[in-house]
Write a protein that holds these residues in place. Structure first.
Motif, PDB file in Angstrom:
ATOM      1  N   LEU A   1      -7.269   4.492  -3.586  1.00 10.84           N
ATOM      2  CA  LEU A   1      -6.639   3.208  -3.261  1.00 10.84           C
ATOM      3  C   LEU A   1      -7.606   2.232  -2.596  1.00 10.84           C
TER       4      LEU A   1
ATOM      5  N   VAL B   1      -9.177   2.391   0.457  1.00  4.09           N
ATOM      6  CA  VAL B   1      -9.054   2.179   1.902  1.00  4.09           C
ATOM      7  C   VAL B   1      -9.555   3.435   2.612  1.00  4.09           C
TER       8      VAL B   1
ATOM      9  N   SER C   1      -6.465  10.274  -1.819  1.00  7.27           N
ATOM     10  CA  SER C   1      -5.578   9.130  -2.066  1.00  7.27           C
ATOM     11  C   SER C   1      -6.195   7.859  -1.500  1.00  7.27           C
ATOM     12  N   ALA C   2      -6.729   7.948  -0.285  1.00  7.89           N
ATOM     13  CA  ALA C   2      -7.357   6.782   0.326  1.00  7.89           C
ATOM     14  C   ALA C   2      -8.527   6.297  -0.515  1.00  7.89           C
TER      15      ALA C   2
ATOM     16  N   HIS D   1      -6.869   3.949   7.745  1.00 11.93           N
ATOM     17  CA  HIS D   1      -6.124   2.739   7.373  1.00 11.93           C
ATOM     18  C   HIS D   1      -4.902   3.117   6.539  1.00 11.93           C
ATOM     19  N   LEU D   2      -5.076   4.082   5.632  1.00 12.36           N
ATOM     20  CA  LEU D   2      -3.936   4.545   4.837  1.00 12.36           C
ATOM     21  C   LEU D   2      -2.858   5.126   5.744  1.00 12.36           C
ATOM     22  N   GLN D   3      -3.273   5.921   6.705  1.00  6.66           N
ATOM     23  CA  GLN D   3      -2.332   6.527   7.648  1.00  6.66           C
ATOM     24  C   GLN D   3      -1.521   5.453   8.363  1.00  6.66           C
TER      25      GLN D   3
ATOM     26  N   LEU E   1       0.833  -1.199   0.000  1.00  4.70           N
ATOM     27  CA  LEU E   1       0.000   0.000   0.000  1.00  4.70           C
ATOM     28  C   LEU E   1       0.874   1.258   0.000  1.00  4.70           C
TER      29      LEU E   1
ATOM     30  N   PRO F   1       1.364   9.781   5.496  1.00  4.21           N
ATOM     31  CA  PRO F   1       0.960  10.171   4.140  1.00  4.21           C
ATOM     32  C   PRO F   1       1.056  11.676   3.922  1.00  4.21           C
TER      33      PRO F   1
ATOM     34  N   PHE G   1       0.784   4.141  -2.810  1.00  4.34           N
ATOM     35  CA  PHE G   1       0.556   5.537  -2.442  1.00  4.34           C
ATOM     36  C   PHE G   1       1.668   6.436  -2.991  1.00  4.34           C
TER      37      PHE G   1
ATOM     38  N   VAL H   1       0.750   3.223   5.682  1.00  5.12           N
ATOM     39  CA  VAL H   1       1.852   3.970   5.077  1.00  5.12           C
ATOM     40  C   VAL H   1       2.911   4.276   6.132  1.00  5.12           C
TER      41      VAL H   1
END
Length: 309
Positions: A214, A216, A210-211, A220-222, A189, A233, A193, A225
């Motif tokens: 992608l 998510v 971005s999330a 969850h991205l935070q 991921l 991010p 990103f 990543v």
């Protein structure tokens, strides 16, 4: 063949062309390999430009320098130069360049997604010396070029496997810094990103957008990543915005207002404060200093930072 073509970018930025991959067998594979003369004159372009594809250049001879995202490296063959989509590069005062040029799209790496993160690691080290990997890499590239020219049965599989081996050997040549991230969801991921925000125009993405792209949640991205890169991010977006602003200040005649917009800022005054906080210089001061000066650490500091932790 001319495997590359200069086209305007979507929402074209003046004076900064985008080269797209044009291969003779697009229905078979998004890949090309050959010498500088075979690939075409754009393979040795002496003006700043971007790619929409990946490029690995095996330089075996010649004089001059390779400039990648403002990092200026005199040629010292044999060496590899890796360029990823969105980066700005050119050949400075290059003469008698020899070697092989490998061009491919992301689709060509579907069997080895971890290679995408490895390529970004390699691209952060312009002019990679090959050391004891020089002979194996030269032999591998010669075999790849033969496969591509003759196209025997199964050549596509051989080329994909050989490209993966080439990337692994390049990482070995750059060890210990050239170490790929371990496979797994956080690394995958994080790589997706960083590719997203590195594309031309990618700096306009927010963490939320971005999330969404992608698939998510922002939280969850935070988490993933940060786990995959050691950075947030938001921090990676700010770093990419700074790099994009540096590219445009150095390589175009755009006004500060135009550059602010291209770097994702609606307010030029806020952009100027942001840029000074990140670099220690105003946009105008940076533009003056970068002209012919590739040794000020504030100019190339961000360009040389890899995506890994």
């Amino acid at each position: 063949m001319d495997a590359r073509r200069t086209t305007p970018t979507p929402r074209a930025v003046p004076d900064l062309p985008l080269h797209r991959l044009q291969v003779p067998l697009p229905h078979l594979l998004p890949f090309a390999i050959g010498g500088f003369d075979t690939i075409g004159p754009l393979s040795r372009a002496g003006f700043p430009h971007r790619h929409s594809f990946y490029e690995i250049v095996h330089v075996t001879g010649g004089r001059g320098a390779h400039v990648l995202d403002l990092v200026h490296r005199p040629l010292a063959p044999p060496q590899l130069c890796v360029i990823t989509p969105g980066q700005v590069h050119y050949w400075a005062d290059a003469d008698e360049l020899t070697g092989q040029v490998v061009l491919f799209n992301e689709d060509f790496l579907l069997g080895h997604p971890q290679d995408l993160a490895a390529l970004r690691t390699l691209a952060a080290r312009p002019g990679l010396g090959l050391g004891e990997q020089a002979a194996p890499i030269a032999a591998l590239l010669a075999d790849m070029e033969h496969e591509y020219r003759t196209r025997p049965s199964g050549f596509q599989s051989v080329l994909r496997a050989s490209l993966h081996i080439l990337i692994v050997r390049a990482l070995r040549a750059g060890a210990p810094a050239g170490r790929p991230q371990p496979p797994g969801r956080p690394a995958e991921l994080a790589a997706a990103f960083t590719r997203l925000i590195a594309r031309p125009g990618g700096v306009r993405h927010t963490v939320a957008s971005s999330a969404q792209e992608l698939g998510v949640s922002p939280g969850h991205l935070q988490t993933l990543v940060k786990r995959g890169t050691g950075r947030t991010p938001g921090g990676l977006i700010r770093r990419q915005q700074t790099l994009e602003a540096k590219r445009l200040l150095a390589c175009t005649d755009l006004t500060v207002r135009q550059i602010a917009k291209e770097a994702g800022f609606a307010d030029p005054a806020y952009f100027c404060r942001f840029f000074r906080r990140e670099t220690g210089m105003t946009p105008g001061e940076f533009r003056v200093r970068v002209d012919g000066n590739h040794h000020d650490p504030r100019i190339a500091s961000i360009a040389a930072v890899p995506d890994g932790p």
